[in-house]
Design a protein around this motif. Structure first.
Motif, mmCIF file in Angstrom:
data_model
loop_
_atom_site.group_PDB
_atom_site.id
_atom_site.type_symbol
_atom_site.label_atom_id
_atom_site.label_comp_id
_atom_site.label_asym_id
_atom_site.label_seq_id
_atom_site.Cartn_x
_atom_site.Cartn_y
_atom_site.Cartn_z
ATOM 1 N N GLU A 180 14.378 6.237 20.583
ATOM 2 C CA GLU A 180 15.055 5.397 21.045
ATOM 3 C C GLU A 180 16.212 5.246 19.558
ATOM 4 O OE1 GLU A 180 12.494 4.108 23.634
ATOM 5 O OE2 GLU A 180 12.128 5.201 21.658
ATOM 6 N N THR A 181 16.036 5.931 18.299
ATOM 7 C CA THR A 181 17.198 5.382 17.618
ATOM 8 C C THR A 181 16.225 6.467 16.113
ATOM 9 O OG1 THR A 181 17.982 4.515 15.747
ATOM 10 C CG2 THR A 181 16.112 4.236 16.300
ATOM 11 N N ASP A 182 16.959 6.812 15.525
ATOM 12 C CA ASP A 182 16.330 7.688 14.231
ATOM 13 C C ASP A 182 15.058 6.627 13.893
ATOM 14 O OD1 ASP A 182 15.395 8.864 11.728
ATOM 15 O OD2 ASP A 182 17.517 10.609 11.548
ATOM 16 N N ARG A 183 14.459 7.007 14.111
ATOM 17 C CA ARG A 183 12.799 5.712 13.170
ATOM 18 C C ARG A 183 12.980 5.620 11.740
ATOM 19 N NH1 ARG A 183 8.979 4.971 18.887
ATOM 20 N NH2 ARG A 183 10.789 3.346 19.810
ATOM 21 N N ILE A 184 12.999 6.870 11.271
ATOM 22 C CA ILE A 184 12.597 7.405 10.047
ATOM 23 C C ILE A 184 14.109 6.500 9.506
ATOM 24 C CG2 ILE A 184 12.536 8.881 8.383
ATOM 25 C CD1 ILE A 184 11.436 10.538 10.303
ATOM 26 N N LYS A 185 15.014 7.064 9.175
ATOM 27 C CA LYS A 185 16.139 5.815 8.554
ATOM 28 C C LYS A 185 16.021 4.411 8.951
ATOM 29 C CE LYS A 185 19.533 10.154 8.099
ATOM 30 N NZ LYS A 185 19.296 10.191 7.102
ATOM 31 N N ALA A 186 15.579 3.985 10.271
ATOM 32 C CA ALA A 186 15.656 3.250 10.625
ATOM 33 C C ALA A 186 15.021 2.313 9.913
ATOM 34 C CB ALA A 186 15.890 2.212 12.115
ATOM 35 N N MET A 187 13.468 2.495 9.207
ATOM 36 C CA MET A 187 12.607 1.745 8.807
ATOM 37 C C MET A 187 12.984 1.636 7.902
ATOM 38 S SD MET A 187 10.181 1.140 10.691
ATOM 39 C CE MET A 187 9.001 0.592 9.409
ATOM 40 N N GLU A 188 13.956 3.164 6.976
ATOM 41 C CA GLU A 188 14.282 3.530 5.915
ATOM 42 C C GLU A 188 14.437 2.255 5.369
ATOM 43 O OE1 GLU A 188 17.253 6.437 2.763
ATOM 44 O OE2 GLU A 188 16.032 7.080 4.665
ATOM 45 N N TYR A 189 15.891 1.780 6.116
ATOM 46 C CA TYR A 189 17.211 0.883 5.543
ATOM 47 C C TYR A 189 16.534 -0.457 5.769
ATOM 48 C CZ TYR A 189 20.399 4.226 6.513
ATOM 49 O OH TYR A 189 21.191 5.442 6.881
ATOM 50 N N GLU A 190 15.483 -0.813 6.734
ATOM 51 C CA GLU A 190 14.977 -2.400 7.525
ATOM 52 C C GLU A 190 14.629 -2.229 6.124
ATOM 53 O OE1 GLU A 190 16.731 -4.654 9.399
ATOM 54 O OE2 GLU A 190 18.180 -2.147 8.976
ATOM 55 N N LEU A 191 13.232 -1.803 6.052
ATOM 56 C CA LEU A 191 12.477 -1.886 4.397
ATOM 57 C C LEU A 191 12.515 -1.689 3.607
ATOM 58 C CD1 LEU A 191 9.619 0.487 5.973
ATOM 59 C CD2 LEU A 191 9.492 -1.950 5.987
ATOM 60 N N ILE A 194 0.616 -1.216 0.380
ATOM 61 C CA ILE A 194 -0.013 -0.026 -0.175
ATOM 62 C C ILE A 194 0.927 1.310 -0.076
ATOM 63 C CG2 ILE A 194 -1.536 1.264 1.263
ATOM 64 C CD1 ILE A 194 -2.600 -1.546 2.047
ATOM 65 N N HIS A 195 0.179 2.200 -1.170
ATOM 66 C CA HIS A 195 0.894 3.705 -0.658
ATOM 67 C C HIS A 195 1.209 4.164 -0.122
ATOM 68 C CE1 HIS A 195 3.075 6.567 -4.347
ATOM 69 N NE2 HIS A 195 3.567 6.808 -3.121
ATOM 70 N N THR A 196 1.650 4.452 0.706
ATOM 71 C CA THR A 196 1.596 5.429 2.238
ATOM 72 C C THR A 196 1.993 6.745 2.454
ATOM 73 O OG1 THR A 196 1.229 3.482 2.907
ATOM 74 C CG2 THR A 196 1.083 5.114 4.276
ATOM 75 N N PHE A 197 1.580 7.918 3.238
ATOM 76 C CA PHE A 197 2.440 9.259 2.856
ATOM 77 C C PHE A 197 1.905 9.818 4.578
ATOM 78 C CE2 PHE A 197 0.200 9.423 -1.789
ATOM 79 C CZ PHE A 197 1.903 9.827 -2.348
ATOM 80 N N PHE A 198 3.191 9.389 4.726
ATOM 81 C CA PHE A 198 3.367 9.937 6.532
ATOM 82 C C PHE A 198 3.901 10.828 6.575
ATOM 83 C CE2 PHE A 198 4.370 5.750 5.751
ATOM 84 C CZ PHE A 198 4.131 4.641 6.311
ATOM 85 N N LYS A 199 2.391 12.010 7.098
ATOM 86 C CA LYS A 199 2.809 13.079 7.622
ATOM 87 C C LYS A 199 3.032 13.840 9.238
ATOM 88 C CE LYS A 199 -0.332 15.599 4.580
ATOM 89 N NZ LYS A 199 -1.825 15.880 4.028
ATOM 90 N N GLY A 200 3.805 14.611 9.837
ATOM 91 C CA GLY A 200 4.176 14.665 10.891
ATOM 92 C C GLY A 200 5.094 13.874 11.877
ATOM 93 N N ILE A 201 6.075 13.392 10.891
ATOM 94 C CA ILE A 201 7.013 12.323 11.883
ATOM 95 C C ILE A 201 8.508 12.768 11.989
ATOM 96 C CG2 ILE A 201 5.444 10.385 10.772
ATOM 97 C CD1 ILE A 201 7.724 9.729 9.003
ATOM 98 N N ASP A 202 8.823 13.944 11.412
ATOM 99 C CA ASP A 202 9.989 14.063 11.604
ATOM 100 C C ASP A 202 10.916 13.999 12.904
ATOM 101 O OD1 ASP A 202 10.137 15.362 8.956
ATOM 102 O OD2 ASP A 202 9.558 17.003 9.294
ATOM 103 N N HIS A 203 10.069 13.911 14.634
ATOM 104 C CA HIS A 203 10.494 14.056 15.584
ATOM 105 C C HIS A 203 10.961 12.614 15.956
ATOM 106 C CE1 HIS A 203 5.529 13.223 15.686
ATOM 107 N NE2 HIS A 203 6.321 12.877 16.883
ATOM 108 N N LEU A 204 10.001 11.847 14.847
ATOM 109 C CA LEU A 204 10.998 10.585 15.138
ATOM 110 C C LEU A 204 12.453 10.159 15.083
ATOM 111 C CD1 LEU A 204 8.399 8.476 13.102
ATOM 112 C CD2 LEU A 204 8.581 8.705 16.121
ATOM 113 N N ALA A 205 13.064 10.775 14.625
ATOM 114 C CA ALA A 205 14.167 10.604 14.144
ATOM 115 C C ALA A 205 15.280 10.971 16.018
ATOM 116 C CB ALA A 205 14.961 12.078 13.523
ATOM 117 N N LEU A 206 14.350 11.576 17.012
ATOM 118 C CA LEU A 206 15.485 11.590 18.287
ATOM 119 C C LEU A 206 14.771 10.714 19.487
ATOM 120 C CD1 LEU A 206 14.269 15.714 17.843
ATOM 121 C CD2 LEU A 206 16.086 14.818 17.421
#
Length: 209
Positions: free
Chosen positions: A117-128, A103-115
């Motif tokens: 336990e880990t940078d969750r945005i980059k972590a999901m990018e790498y793992e997915l 499913i093509h998904t657009f995530f808004k308002g998640i920039d603070h996830l970089a702060l």
């Protein structure tokens, strides 16, 4: 003075069961001691789950999650868009759900996830990316999109980056991609120490002791 308080369950943990139901072709999961009203932002998973073909029914003090094959065919959105500003803990399970279902998904308002336990945005990018899914940024929106390349690996190793929600979000992807290995599975003890036990109750096979 003695007074009793009733503490409601953590809906950010319940979200992982919605993910499991969404990734399964057929599912019926009963979660006890759950109530149909909540002040938690993560209660939004009930409405999000409906868009992913999951029916939520509250019976007395239990929540029943159901998904059947017809729901999978008729109810899945081609594109999903949501503002996660008030529900940041839903980002990872929704990302994994969308990745597993294409499913093509657009995530808004998640920039603070970089702060977190880990940078969750980059972590999901790498793992997915390991399952041929792109998770990239386009201006203020992060976009998840499945690659056109077919997935061919027989086994996947996911890193957790010492983040409990990474482990719990990625594990259910075995329903779509077969055997996977999770780095540092003990990390779930931060918020959901019985997570692997609950998965085994649902029929998952784990080597976690």
């Amino acid at each position: 003075i003695t007074k009793s308080y009733e503490i409601e369950p953590d809906w950010s943990s319940i979200a992982f069961f919605y993910e499991i139901a969404a990734l399964a072709d057929e599912a019926e999961i009963i979660i006890e001691n759950i109530f149909p009203k909540s002040i938690q932002g993560d209660f939004n998973i009930v409405n999000i789950g409906k868009q992913y073909g999951i029916e939520s029914t509250f019976v007395k003090d239990s929540l029943i999650l159901k998904k059947n094959h017809s729901a999978k065919i008729n109810s899945m959105p081609e594109i999903f868009e949501f503002d996660f500003r008030s529900t940041p803990d839903l980002t990872q399970p929704i990302a994994a759900m969308s990745a597993g279902l294409g499913i093509h998904t657009f995530f808004k308002g998640i920039d603070h996830l970089a702060l977190k336990e880990t940078d969750r945005i980059k972590a999901m990018e790498y793992e997915l990316f390991k399952i041929n899914v792109e998770f990239t940024r386009n201006n203020e929106i992060h976009v998840l999109k499945n690659s056109d390349e077919p997935f061919k690996s027989n086994s996947i190793f996911f890193n957790t980056y010492k983040d409990h929600r990474m482990a719990m979000s990625l594990a259910p992807l075995c329903l779509k991609f077969g055997q996977i290995e999770i780095d540092d599975p003990v990390v779930v003890e931060k918020s959901f120490p019985n997570y692997w036990i609950e998965l085994e109750k649902l029929g998952f096979k784990t080597n976690y002791k």
